[in-house]
Design a protein around this motif. Structure first.
Motif, PDB file in Angstrom:
ATOM      1  N   TYR A  61       4.122  39.527 -49.532  1.00 47.16           N
ATOM      2  CA  TYR A  61       5.323  38.728 -50.374  1.00 47.16           C
ATOM      3  C   TYR A  61       5.206  39.113 -51.905  1.00 47.16           C
ATOM      4  N   LEU A  62       3.950  39.282 -52.204  1.00 46.94           N
ATOM      5  CA  LEU A  62       3.680  39.370 -53.863  1.00 46.94           C
ATOM      6  C   LEU A  62       3.910  40.918 -54.296  1.00 46.94           C
ATOM      7  N   PRO A 134       4.081  47.739 -45.592  1.00 45.55           N
ATOM      8  CA  PRO A 134       5.516  47.536 -45.784  1.00 45.55           C
ATOM      9  C   PRO A 134       5.864  48.126 -44.402  1.00 45.55           C
ATOM     10  N   ARG A 135       7.377  47.597 -43.762  1.00 42.15           N
ATOM     11  CA  ARG A 135       7.840  48.004 -42.610  1.00 42.15           C
ATOM     12  C   ARG A 135       9.249  48.855 -43.300  1.00 42.15           C
ATOM     13  N   ALA A 136       9.266  49.275 -44.184  1.00 37.56           N
ATOM     14  CA  ALA A 136      10.345  50.176 -44.833  1.00 37.56           C
ATOM     15  C   ALA A 136      10.336  51.580 -44.137  1.00 37.56           C
ATOM     16  N   SER A 137      11.527  51.886 -43.770  1.00 36.46           N
ATOM     17  CA  SER A 137      11.677  53.532 -43.320  1.00 36.46           C
ATOM     18  C   SER A 137      11.949  54.284 -44.734  1.00 36.46           C
ATOM     19  N   ALA A 138      12.042  55.656 -44.224  1.00 36.33           N
ATOM     20  CA  ALA A 138      12.048  56.746 -45.407  1.00 36.33           C
ATOM     21  C   ALA A 138      13.330  56.250 -46.254  1.00 36.33           C
ATOM     22  N   GLU A 213      14.210  40.125 -54.792  1.00 40.20           N
ATOM     23  CA  GLU A 213      14.715  39.776 -53.260  1.00 40.20           C
ATOM     24  C   GLU A 213      15.101  40.930 -52.569  1.00 40.20           C
ATOM     25  N   THR A 214      15.667  41.957 -53.456  1.00 39.22           N
ATOM     26  CA  THR A 214      16.231  43.356 -52.875  1.00 39.22           C
ATOM     27  C   THR A 214      15.027  43.976 -52.418  1.00 39.22           C
ATOM     28  N   LEU A 215      13.998  44.250 -53.464  1.00 38.29           N
ATOM     29  CA  LEU A 215      12.882  44.987 -52.971  1.00 38.29           C
ATOM     30  C   LEU A 215      12.047  44.088 -51.912  1.00 38.29           C
ATOM     31  N   ALA A 220       9.890  44.792 -46.548  1.00 36.27           N
ATOM     32  CA  ALA A 220       9.331  43.725 -45.784  1.00 36.27           C
ATOM     33  C   ALA A 220      10.268  43.476 -44.428  1.00 36.27           C
ATOM     34  N   GLY A 221      11.576  43.850 -44.744  1.00 34.74           N
ATOM     35  CA  GLY A 221      12.446  43.660 -43.596  1.00 34.74           C
ATOM     36  C   GLY A 221      13.155  42.288 -43.536  1.00 34.74           C
ATOM     37  N   THR A 222      13.154  41.630 -44.523  1.00 32.64           N
ATOM     38  CA  THR A 222      13.677  40.297 -44.635  1.00 32.64           C
ATOM     39  C   THR A 222      15.355  40.543 -45.121  1.00 32.64           C
ATOM     40  N   PRO A 223      16.139  39.383 -44.739  1.00 32.01           N
ATOM     41  CA  PRO A 223      17.487  39.508 -45.217  1.00 32.01           C
ATOM     42  C   PRO A 223      17.639  39.850 -46.630  1.00 32.01           C
TER      43      PRO A 223
END
Length: 256
Positions: A61-62, A134-138, A213-215, A220-223
């Motif tokens: 979260y941080l 993190p769960r972000a894709s490339a 929030e965008t980052l 993190a895969g949140t809305p």
């Protein structure tokens, strides 16, 4: 941008890095402080904060908020550096030389962007070491990098304008303090809905919250919702205001 302007900007960038080698303390501080803040909140306050963010690893979260703070910290050195050039007569000398006027400012901005990229990479690297997953894709990482680049340009140009406007380096440093401390009153450390009503309203509507929030949503895969559009809008507005004000201050008649 002409070839002449690009060459002059590259020269000013080299000058910026030579100054960095001679006076590295502020640049090192800008690199270390975000990492220190991340470690402080994870290991000192993290156990108390984790309940407010819905469980899970608090570092996940941080990190988006710390990345934004790293950009703000990088802008402080830029404001001071350009103010020193202004108050010590260096810019007055540049005005008399056959160089592109905008290259003087561009050199400072490019140097700041490069230092900020190093700072962001350091934050992410240390975060991964202490448990950031993190769960972000490339493609999502590229999107996060784009948002951070837009924020860097916005805060850097605003810092340049502040450095040109300030009378002393101390004033230039003070101008950048809101960039470093406004993230504390945002969703960087806890969700805004857990704050007192008045504070929550301010935190929800100030510029840094939609950027964070965008980052967070991307990494993190949140809305994300409409935060991305607000983030881009705030960054574009900051860049336009900072660039326009910096050019006006740089081009003004020094005898006035």
């Amino acid at each position: 941008m002409s070839t002449h302007t690009l060459a002059d900007s590259a020269t000013m960038l080299r000058r910026d890095f030579k100054h960095l080698q001679r006076y590295p303390v502020m640049a090192i501080s800008g690199l270390v402080m975000p990492v220190f803040m991340m470690l402080l909140f994870v290991y000192v306050f993290g156990s108390a904060m984790v309940g407010s963010v819905g469980g899970g690893a608090y570092v996940d979260y941080l990190v988006p908020g710390i990345l934004v703070m790293a950009v703000g910290a990088g802008s402080a050195a830029t404001a001071v550096n350009i103010n020193v050039d202004m108050t010590e007569g260096v810019i007055a000398r540049f005005r008399t030389m056959a160089i592109s006027r905008v290259s003087v400012l561009t050199g400072h901005v490019l140097g700041s962007v490069i230092r900020t990229v190093v700072s962001l990479a350091l934050v992410v690297g240390v975060a991964v070491l202490i448990g950031f997953r993190p769960r972000a894709s490339a493609a999502e990482w590229l999107l996060a990098a784009g948002v951070l680049l837009l924020l860097t340009l916005a805060l850097t140009w605003l810092a340049v304008a502040g450095g040109l406007a300030a009378k002393k380096p101390e004033g230039a440093n003070g101008f950048s303090l809101p960039f470093q401390f406004l993230p504390f009153i945002s969703s960087a450390f806890i969700p805004t809905d857990s704050m007192a009503p008045g504070l929550a309203w301010f935190a929800e509507h100030q510029p840094f919250t939609p950027i964070i929030e965008t980052l967070r949503g991307v990494l993190a895969g949140t809305p994300v919702g409409d935060s991305a559009w607000w983030a881009i809008g705030w960054c574009a507005l900051g860049t336009a205001i900072g660039y326009g004000r910096a050019r006006a201050l740089y081009n003004r008649d020094p005898s006035r």
